[in-house]
Design a protein around this motif. Structure first.
Motif, PDB file in Angstrom:
ATOM      1  N   GLU A   8      -2.507   4.137   6.343  1.00 20.13           N
ATOM      2  CA  GLU A   8      -3.718   3.691   5.822  1.00 20.13           C
ATOM      3  C   GLU A   8      -3.955   2.745   4.412  1.00 20.13           C
ATOM      4  O   GLU A   8      -4.782   1.989   4.606  1.00 20.13           O
ATOM      5  CB  GLU A   8      -4.923   4.860   5.877  1.00 20.13           C
ATOM      6  CG  GLU A   8      -4.921   5.443   7.321  1.00 20.13           C
ATOM      7  CD  GLU A   8      -5.715   6.866   7.124  1.00 20.13           C
ATOM      8  OE1 GLU A   8      -6.959   6.857   7.400  1.00 20.13           O
ATOM      9  OE2 GLU A   8      -5.451   7.927   6.547  1.00 20.13           O
ATOM     10  N   ARG A   9      -3.223   3.302   3.457  1.00 21.14           N
ATOM     11  CA  ARG A   9      -3.338   2.791   2.412  1.00 21.14           C
ATOM     12  C   ARG A   9      -2.647   1.276   2.238  1.00 21.14           C
ATOM     13  O   ARG A   9      -3.003   0.444   1.529  1.00 21.14           O
ATOM     14  CB  ARG A   9      -2.675   3.658   1.135  1.00 21.14           C
ATOM     15  CG  ARG A   9      -2.916   3.258  -0.251  1.00 21.14           C
ATOM     16  CD  ARG A   9      -4.423   3.498  -0.439  1.00 21.14           C
ATOM     17  NE  ARG A   9      -4.648   4.813  -0.687  1.00 21.14           N
ATOM     18  CZ  ARG A   9      -6.313   5.188  -0.953  1.00 21.14           C
ATOM     19  NH1 ARG A   9      -6.977   4.255  -0.851  1.00 21.14           N
ATOM     20  NH2 ARG A   9      -6.539   6.424  -1.483  1.00 21.14           N
ATOM     21  N   GLN A  12      -4.693  -1.771   2.639  1.00 21.46           N
ATOM     22  CA  GLN A  12      -5.854  -1.833   1.553  1.00 21.46           C
ATOM     23  C   GLN A  12      -5.030  -2.442   0.381  1.00 21.46           C
ATOM     24  O   GLN A  12      -5.645  -3.160  -0.410  1.00 21.46           O
ATOM     25  CB  GLN A  12      -6.349  -0.335   1.276  1.00 21.46           C
ATOM     26  CG  GLN A  12      -7.320   0.203   2.481  1.00 21.46           C
ATOM     27  CD  GLN A  12      -7.344   1.606   1.980  1.00 21.46           C
ATOM     28  OE1 GLN A  12      -7.093   2.425   1.028  1.00 21.46           O
ATOM     29  NE2 GLN A  12      -8.369   2.303   3.100  1.00 21.46           N
ATOM     30  N   LEU A  13      -3.861  -1.912   0.076  1.00 21.75           N
ATOM     31  CA  LEU A  13      -3.109  -2.364  -1.249  1.00 21.75           C
ATOM     32  C   LEU A  13      -2.823  -3.863  -0.866  1.00 21.75           C
ATOM     33  O   LEU A  13      -2.634  -4.569  -1.963  1.00 21.75           O
ATOM     34  CB  LEU A  13      -1.940  -1.396  -1.299  1.00 21.75           C
ATOM     35  CG  LEU A  13      -2.064   0.055  -1.972  1.00 21.75           C
ATOM     36  CD1 LEU A  13      -0.895   0.911  -2.037  1.00 21.75           C
ATOM     37  CD2 LEU A  13      -2.617  -0.241  -3.529  1.00 21.75           C
ATOM     38  N   LYS A  15      -4.327  -6.129   0.809  1.00 17.27           N
ATOM     39  CA  LYS A  15      -5.548  -6.915   0.586  1.00 17.27           C
ATOM     40  C   LYS A  15      -6.154  -7.094  -1.059  1.00 17.27           C
ATOM     41  O   LYS A  15      -6.276  -7.959  -1.621  1.00 17.27           O
ATOM     42  CB  LYS A  15      -6.835  -6.329   1.324  1.00 17.27           C
ATOM     43  CG  LYS A  15      -8.089  -7.105   1.075  1.00 17.27           C
ATOM     44  CD  LYS A  15      -9.389  -6.536   1.945  1.00 17.27           C
ATOM     45  CE  LYS A  15     -10.622  -7.615   1.584  1.00 17.27           C
ATOM     46  NZ  LYS A  15     -10.919  -7.881   0.451  1.00 17.27           N
ATOM     47  N   ALA A  16      -5.994  -5.681  -1.643  1.00 17.67           N
ATOM     48  CA  ALA A  16      -6.095  -5.747  -3.037  1.00 17.67           C
ATOM     49  C   ALA A  16      -5.270  -6.749  -3.900  1.00 17.67           C
ATOM     50  O   ALA A  16      -5.503  -7.483  -4.812  1.00 17.67           O
ATOM     51  CB  ALA A  16      -6.069  -4.405  -3.400  1.00 17.67           C
ATOM     52  N   LEU A  38      -7.830  -1.679  -6.504  1.00 22.29           N
ATOM     53  CA  LEU A  38      -8.448  -0.739  -5.539  1.00 22.29           C
ATOM     54  C   LEU A  38      -8.890   0.555  -6.013  1.00 22.29           C
ATOM     55  O   LEU A  38      -9.606   1.113  -5.144  1.00 22.29           O
ATOM     56  CB  LEU A  38      -7.084  -0.618  -4.334  1.00 22.29           C
ATOM     57  CG  LEU A  38      -7.316   0.202  -3.276  1.00 22.29           C
ATOM     58  CD1 LEU A  38      -8.316  -0.426  -2.382  1.00 22.29           C
ATOM     59  CD2 LEU A  38      -6.125   0.345  -2.453  1.00 22.29           C
TER      60      LEU A  38
END
Length: 207
Positions: A8-9, A12-13, A15-16, A38
């Motif tokens: 899941e992370r 997100q990372l 994109k960050a 993030l």
């Protein structure tokens, strides 16, 4: 705080990292800065990707996948070979105008990777993947339209990408819409002529 899995992370990372490096450049993309972007611990980045180089590889892959997906969606289903190649080239060129920061970041990452031994394999994989996708699109267009290719599809793909990369860099450095449109038309025309065996190749010394 609820536990967030590495699976899941990961997006997100990525994109960050893209958001941060798009704003501030590749040099600013340390694992500490990306984690701060993030709002997570720096250790989270290393736990998810292992190394900064693996995160950079993931960023390159994500940017490329996003751009390729847009082009593939634009592929016409009932046009001839020439019109199909033109439509695909036009769709790809639109992404340059709509997302110049993505191309700038890809260019920066590529130059950074050339000087980073741990990223050299990622760079080869990145460009190899782009060549493979372009080759696939050329082959699919030829098969669907019954077009007999005068050169291997990979040769056509490499030729097109070489010209397109040059046009992209010019657009980022010294934009000129009219000149770029003419150059894109010339590039597509040359690809179609080469594909049809109608382009006489000039002998160029190799040594």
């Amino acid at each position: 705080m609820a536990h967030v899995s590495a699976a899941e992370r990961r997006p997100q990372l990525i994109k960050a990292a893209i958001d941060l490096m798009t704003r501030e450049g590749v040099a600013a993309g340390s694992t500490r800065a990306i984690a701060a972007e993030l709002g997570v611990a720096q250790a989270t980045v290393h736990y998810t990707f292992g190394t900064k180089e693996e995160l950079y590889r993931a960023v390159m892959e994500q940017l490329t996948e996003d751009l390729v997906a847009q082009v593939e969606r634009a592929a016409p289903e009932d046009s001839g070979f020439e019109a199909t190649v033109a439509a695909l080239a036009a769709a790809l060129w639109r992404t340059v105008g709509e997302q110049p920061t993505s191309y700038q970041l890809l260019t920066e990452l590529s130059m950074f990777a050339l000087r980073t031994p741990h990223l050299s394999e990622a760079l080869r994989g990145h460009y190899g993947g782009i060549v493979d996708v372009t080759t696939k699109l050329v082959n699919e267009a030829a098969e669907r339209t019954g077009h007999q290719l005068g050169q291997p599809a990979e040769t056509l793909a490499r030729f097109f990408l070489a010209g397109f990369d040059g046009l992209t860099l010019q657009h980022l450095s010294l934009p000129d819409d009219a000149a770029e449109h003419t150059a894109l038309q010339a590039l597509v025309s040359a690809v179609v002529a080469l594909a049809g065996g109608r382009l006489d190749l000039v002998t160029v010394p190799t040594a």
